[in-house]
Write an enzyme that holds these catalytic residues in place. Structure first.
Site, PDB file in Angstrom:
ATOM      1  N   ASP A  90     -10.801  -8.998   7.703  1.00 30.33           N
ATOM      2  CA  ASP A  90     -12.216  -8.902   7.357  1.00 30.33           C
ATOM      3  C   ASP A  90     -12.877 -10.278   7.320  1.00 30.33           C
ATOM      4  O   ASP A  90     -14.036 -10.426   7.723  1.00 30.33           O
ATOM      5  CB  ASP A  90     -12.401  -8.186   6.009  1.00 30.33           C
ATOM      6  CG  ASP A  90     -12.528  -6.679   6.187  1.00 30.33           C
ATOM      7  OD1 ASP A  90     -12.304  -6.196   7.314  1.00 30.33           O
ATOM      8  OD2 ASP A  90     -12.863  -5.985   5.209  1.00 30.33           O
ATOM      9  N   ASP A 144      -2.947 -17.994   1.017  1.00 35.63           N
ATOM     10  CA  ASP A 144      -4.109 -18.658   0.404  1.00 35.63           C
ATOM     11  C   ASP A 144      -4.621 -19.764   1.320  1.00 35.63           C
ATOM     12  O   ASP A 144      -5.835 -19.918   1.528  1.00 35.63           O
ATOM     13  CB  ASP A 144      -3.766 -19.186  -0.998  1.00 35.63           C
ATOM     14  CG  ASP A 144      -2.393 -19.848  -1.071  1.00 35.63           C
ATOM     15  OD1 ASP A 144      -1.604 -19.697  -0.123  1.00 35.63           O
ATOM     16  OD2 ASP A 144      -2.109 -20.508  -2.080  1.00 35.63           O
ATOM     17  N   TYR A 149       0.816  -1.218   0.000  1.00 36.07           N
ATOM     18  CA  TYR A 149       0.000   0.000   0.000  1.00 36.07           C
ATOM     19  C   TYR A 149       0.850   1.268   0.000  1.00 36.07           C
ATOM     20  O   TYR A 149       0.384   2.345  -0.349  1.00 36.07           O
ATOM     21  CB  TYR A 149      -0.950   0.038   1.208  1.00 36.07           C
ATOM     22  CG  TYR A 149      -2.046  -0.998   1.164  1.00 36.07           C
ATOM     23  CD1 TYR A 149      -2.253  -1.788   0.041  1.00 36.07           C
ATOM     24  CD2 TYR A 149      -2.885  -1.192   2.250  1.00 36.07           C
ATOM     25  CE1 TYR A 149      -3.248  -2.742   0.007  1.00 36.07           C
ATOM     26  CE2 TYR A 149      -3.896  -2.140   2.223  1.00 36.07           C
ATOM     27  CZ  TYR A 149      -4.065  -2.919   1.100  1.00 36.07           C
ATOM     28  OH  TYR A 149      -5.055  -3.863   1.075  1.00 36.07           O
ATOM     29  N   LYS A 195       3.567 -15.256   1.814  1.00 34.44           N
ATOM     30  CA  LYS A 195       3.488 -15.946   0.519  1.00 34.44           C
ATOM     31  C   LYS A 195       4.928 -16.226   0.097  1.00 34.44           C
ATOM     32  O   LYS A 195       5.379 -15.853  -0.998  1.00 34.44           O
ATOM     33  CB  LYS A 195       2.728 -15.051  -0.474  1.00 34.44           C
ATOM     34  CG  LYS A 195       2.352 -15.724  -1.765  1.00 34.44           C
ATOM     35  CD  LYS A 195       1.227 -16.734  -1.641  1.00 34.44           C
ATOM     36  CE  LYS A 195       0.976 -17.390  -3.000  1.00 34.44           C
ATOM     37  NZ  LYS A 195       0.134 -18.596  -2.903  1.00 34.44           N
ATOM     38  N   ASP A 232      -5.283  -6.959   5.690  1.00 32.77           N
ATOM     39  CA  ASP A 232      -6.502  -6.249   5.312  1.00 32.77           C
ATOM     40  C   ASP A 232      -7.597  -7.260   4.990  1.00 32.77           C
ATOM     41  O   ASP A 232      -8.742  -7.169   5.455  1.00 32.77           O
ATOM     42  CB  ASP A 232      -6.184  -5.376   4.078  1.00 32.77           C
ATOM     43  CG  ASP A 232      -7.255  -4.349   3.795  1.00 32.77           C
ATOM     44  OD1 ASP A 232      -8.252  -4.301   4.531  1.00 32.77           O
ATOM     45  OD2 ASP A 232      -7.102  -3.603   2.807  1.00 32.77           O
TER      46      ASP A 232
END
Ligand code: NAD
Length: 360
Positions: free
Chosen positions: A254, A226, A143, A194, A250
């Site tokens: 959620d 994943d 980001y 990852k 992020d």
């Protein structure tokens, strides 16, 4: 000796003033029981600040926050300010607050209370007993990484790109928060990356693994993001504390929030290196129900509990607030967002009274 804490209150917009008032009342109720006292200072943020000063984050607010021990924020935003230029929007004030205070760690618990198991969209047997915490890096990664942009290529086609980057020190400081958070919980830390594909993740994994030597009491594991997403909906009970980068956090936080199915119940904390942290509900300012005595103040009260536990190091006082919330749910009181048949539908005021009667 009585311990005094300076708390900055940022009520913000919408239901913010209603729910933060409840948090103040419960903090004042428990203070004498734990030899604490709180000096509250209210400051402007978001739409309320725009209306009063023209800026979503007045300098005075930042100064007040910096001079406090912890910051309790409700929520900002609303239809009224939605069409202002980006620099004057309420959200810009929130981002400015986070960067102004150097808040690089975001802590989001997702706990399924037995009373609210049926609010989840997942099966009871999958979510029952879930109690996890996502520790997300907040100021680095893709980001914020440079270079980034949208450029014209030689063929005339546009190309957009971002850079996912972490330095060793950025990884180390969030990893430290992850290990220390796990120490305060069930001492299991799962680092999510990852590393099978991304170099930045390999460095992440190497640093986290190296740091685990300093925390022999914490059991460290690693998952690819994943797989972590799948495991969160397949068997969320396996997780205690999840440590991850900005982008992955992020998304995963959620997913974790939705396990609980009740937005009015979720607190969060954003922490910096040594200054005060910001404690706020995950939900927004709910302008659709503002001023109607319909808001659920429990996420705000649980945010105050996180403040007591993580910033002020008062775990017993934190537990007292959490127990009061559970007590009110046990007695069947529900605001609209968590209401189900067989319970009593009440407003914010009544929840506040019920909390206070359990804290007396
Ligand atoms: P929201 O979280 O405010 O509301 C979503 C839905 O959940 C609404 O129906 C609302 O009534 C309900 N809800 C939320 N909190 C509740 C509570 N405590 N009790 C009962 N019901 C509750 O999200 P939104 O509608 O997408 O956004 C509204 C405004 O809030 C926007 O301006 C948005 O930018 C802002 N927002 C702010 C924050 C923040 O301050 N950190 C976070 C998200 C959204």
């Amino acid at each position: 000796m009585t311990q005094n804490y300076r708390i900055t209150l940022l009520p913000g917009d919408g239901i913010g003033p209603e729910i933060i008032a409840v948090a103040v009342q419960v903090l004042e109720a428990i203070a004498p029981q734990f030899d604490l006292s709180f000096s509250f200072t209210e400051a402007l943020l978001g739409g309320a600040a725009i209306d009063a000063t023209g800026s979503p984050l007045p300098e005075e607010t930042l100064t007040t926050c910096r001079n406090s021990d912890a910051i309790l924020l409700a929520a900002i935003g609303g239809y009224k300010w939605d069409n202002l230029p980006r620099a004057q929007r309420p959200e810009t004030g929130l981002l400015g607050l986070r960067s102004g205070l150097g808040l690089f760690a975001n802590l989001r618990p997702a706990t399924i209370l037995p009373q609210l198991v049926d609010a989840s969209s997942l099966k009871r047997e999958v979510v029952e007993g879930v109690d996890l915490m996502v520790v997300r890096e907040l100021t680095g990664g893709v980001y914020f990484g440079e270079p980034k942009g949208i450029f014209q290529t030689e063929t005339g086609e546009k190309r957009g790109f971002n850079t996912m980057a972490y330095t060793e020190s950025e990884i180390d400081r969030i990893a430290k928060v992850g290990f220390e958070t796990a120490q305060k919980r069930n001492k299991k830390l799962c680092s999510v990356d990852k590393a099978n594909v991304l170099e930045v993740s390999q460095l992440w994994r190497d640093r986290v693994t190296a740091m685990s030597a300093d925390y022999p009491d914490v059991e460290l594991s690693h998952l690819y993001v994943d797989n972590a997403a799948m495991q969160l909906v397949r068997n969320p009970r396996q997780f205690d504390t999840i440590l991850t980068s900005n982008l992955f956090g992020d998304i995963l936080s959620d997913i974790a929030a939705m396990l609980t199915g009740s937005i009015g119940m979720l607190p969060s904390a954003s922490l910096g290196a040594n200054g005060p942290g910001v404690y706020e509900p995950v939900h927004g300012s709910a302008p659709d129900i503002a001023g109607q005595d319909k808001a659920n103040p429990m996420a705000q009260v649980l945010s105050a509990a996180m403040m007591l536990r993580y910033d002020l190091n008062q775990p017993a006082a934190a537990a007292k607030l959490e127990e009061a919330v559970v007590g009110v749910l046990d007695a069947g009181f529900r605001t609209g967002d968590i209401f189900s048949e067989g319970n009593q539908l009440v407003g914010c005021d009544r929840i506040s009274k019920e909390l206070l009667s359990r804290l007396a």
